[in-house]
Design an enzyme around this catalytic site. Sequence first.
Site, PDB file in Angstrom:
ATOM      1  N   LYS A  77      31.654  31.543  66.338  1.00  0.00           N
ATOM      2  CA  LYS A  77      31.207  30.751  65.186  1.00  0.00           C
ATOM      3  C   LYS A  77      31.603  29.291  65.386  1.00  0.00           C
ATOM      4  CE  LYS A  77      31.479  30.817  60.092  1.00  0.00           C
ATOM      5  NZ  LYS A  77      32.074  31.513  58.912  1.00  0.00           N
ATOM      6  N   SER A 152      28.715  33.077  55.353  1.00  0.00           N
ATOM      7  CA  SER A 152      28.389  31.926  56.150  1.00  0.00           C
ATOM      8  C   SER A 152      28.236  32.195  57.642  1.00  0.00           C
ATOM      9  CB  SER A 152      29.455  30.846  55.952  1.00  0.00           C
ATOM     10  OG  SER A 152      30.688  31.263  56.491  1.00  0.00           O
ATOM     11  N   SER A 176      32.539  35.932  54.336  1.00  0.00           N
ATOM     12  CA  SER A 176      31.621  35.375  55.339  1.00  0.00           C
ATOM     13  C   SER A 176      31.480  36.149  56.634  1.00  0.00           C
ATOM     14  CB  SER A 176      32.019  33.950  55.679  1.00  0.00           C
ATOM     15  OG  SER A 176      31.465  33.079  54.736  1.00  0.00           O
TER      16      SER A 176
HETATM   17  N1  GLN Z   1      30.224  32.851  50.073  1.00  0.00           N
HETATM   18  C1  GLN Z   1      31.563  32.371  49.970  1.00  0.00           C
HETATM   19  C2  GLN Z   1      31.565  30.876  49.778  1.00  0.00           C
HETATM   20  O1  GLN Z   1      30.534  30.330  49.725  1.00  0.00           O
HETATM   21  C3  GLN Z   1      32.371  32.799  51.159  1.00  0.00           C
HETATM   22  C4  GLN Z   1      32.334  31.888  52.293  1.00  0.00           C
HETATM   23  C5  GLN Z   1      33.250  32.275  53.415  1.00  0.00           C
HETATM   24  O2  GLN Z   1      33.789  33.381  53.420  1.00  0.00           O
HETATM   25  N2  GLN Z   1      33.481  31.344  54.317  1.00  0.00           N
HETATM   26  O3  GLN Z   1      32.579  30.263  49.679  1.00  0.00           O
END
Ligand code: GLN
Length: 483
Positions: A77, A152, A176
Site C-alpha cells: 500500500k 482505503s 481499511s
Molecule cells: N473508512 C475509515 C475512514 O475513512 C477507515 C479508514 C482506514 O481504516 N484507514 O477513516
Amino acid sequence: MFTKLSLAELSGLLQRRDTSAREVTQAFLDRIQHLDGKVGSYLTVDPEKSLAQADAAQALLDAGGSQPLTGVPIAIKDNISTDGMRTTCASKVLEDYVPPYDATVVSKLQQAGVVNLGKTNLDEFAMGTSCENSALGVTRNPWDLDRSPGGSSGGSAACVAGELAPASLGSDTGGSIRLPASFCGIVGFKPTYGRVSRYGLVAFGSSLDQIGPMTRTVEDAALLAEAISGHDPLDSTSLPEPPISAREVKSGTLKGLRLAVPREMLEGEVEPGVREVFEQVCQTARAEGATVEEVSIPAIKFGVTTYYIIAPAEASSNLGRYDGIRYGSRLDGNGHVGMVAKTRGELFGHEVKARIMIGTYALSAGYYDAYYLRAQKVRALMAQEFESKFAEYDLVLSPVSPVVAFRLGELNDPLALKLLDVCTIPANMGGFPAISLNGGFSSGLPVGVQLMGPVLSDERLLQAAYALEQALPAAAFRAPQFA
Ligand code: GLN
C-alpha cells in the site's frame, strides 16, 4: 499459471527449485502490464527493481539461507515507506515524495527475500471507504469494473483479487484492510495493535493504525503476518511479544468454539443478501461444532460517531507536517503563511481537509471536553464491553460491511460511507485483532465475514479463521473474470 497460486504454493515451488524467483516475479509484472490498465490497482511499479530483488532472493534460496517467503512477490500500500521508491499516500502533496528509508515491515520483508512488486492505490492518506478519495487514480473492483474495490486499501485488495499480486500489505485504522478484502472476496487481517511496527507507515490515526496482510488464504495471511510482526524499538507503541506464529495455523477447529454475534452489528441497514450469507456462515459454524449466540454490546452504536472524532483529531495533528517545508510539495504563496495556506489548500483533497477541520475543532480549547474527551471515554467503554464478552466467548463473529461493493460514484454522501464502518471500527478502538474472509456471494459479488478476538489472540484467531475457511465452500479463493 503462477499468478493463480497462493503464497504457500509459490513458496513450495521456489523451495523445491521448480521455478525461480525471477520467473514468478516476471509473470506478475507481465500481467500487471497487460491488465492493470483495467483495474488501476498500482500507482508505481518498477520492474527493474523488482527483478533485481528477485535475483537477490534467488541467491538466498540457492545459498540455503531462505525463509518461508523468500522469492515470492507482494504489493505494498502506498502509505508504507519504501526507500528510493515514491510513497504518495495517493495525495498531490506527496506525489513526488521519495522516502529516504524503509518502513520496518518493508525492511523485514526485504531481509526475508520478499520481492516488492509495486505500490498500490488508496484513499488519500487512507481516509475513506471506497478508494474514490485517491487524488492519483481510479481503482476498480475486479468482480465488476464499474464497482468500488472498497477502501482505503482498495488497490491492495484489487490486485490480489485480480491476480496482479499473490498478496499485499494494507493498513487499517477503522477497517481499511477488512472492508476492501470483503468487497474483493479475499482475506484481510488486522493484527493486535502493537504487534506490527508502524515505523514508516505514514501516520493517520496513530492510536488506531495497524499494518496487515491481504491474501487469498488464511494460511497466507498467517505466513505474511509472521514475516512482518515482532517487537520494534523504532515504534514506541510496539509490543514486546515475539512475532505472530504461523506454525499452528492449520491445527484450528471450530469444535467447541464459543462465538458471539453482536446484535448491534446486524441492526439497521444490513442488505438482505449480506444477511443471508451471514446466516449461512453461522449455520456452517454450528454444523462444525461451534456455539453461535447473539449478544448485546451497546457501545457499538456509538462506534462510528466516536471514531469520527478520534481519527480526525489524530489526523489533524499528524498532517501538520505537510507544510511545504518538511515533506512533499510546496506551492509558492505570499509570505510564509501564504505559502503554507496555498500548499495545504490546493494539494490536500476535500475529505482530508474536512477531517483536519473536524479534528482541529474537536481538539480546540472550548470543545475538547465535549468532543475529544467524551469520545475517549466512549472508546474505553467500548473496549471494556468487548473485553467482558471475551471472558464468556472465544471470538466475535459478524459481517464485515452491511453492503456489497457498490458502484463507483453511487455513494457520494460522506455520511453514508462512514456508516459502513460500524462492524470494523470496534477492533481498532480496542486494539483487537480481526480478520475478514469471504463467506459467500450476493448477486455474484463477494460478502465478507469477520472474526474478532481479544488482544494478543492473533494466533488463535487465525486458527479459527482457517477452520472456518475450510468449512466454507465460498472461502476458497476464486478469481473474477475481468479480462
Ligand atoms: N473508512 C475509515 C475512514 O475513512 C477507515 C479508514 C482506514 O481504516 N484507514 O477513516
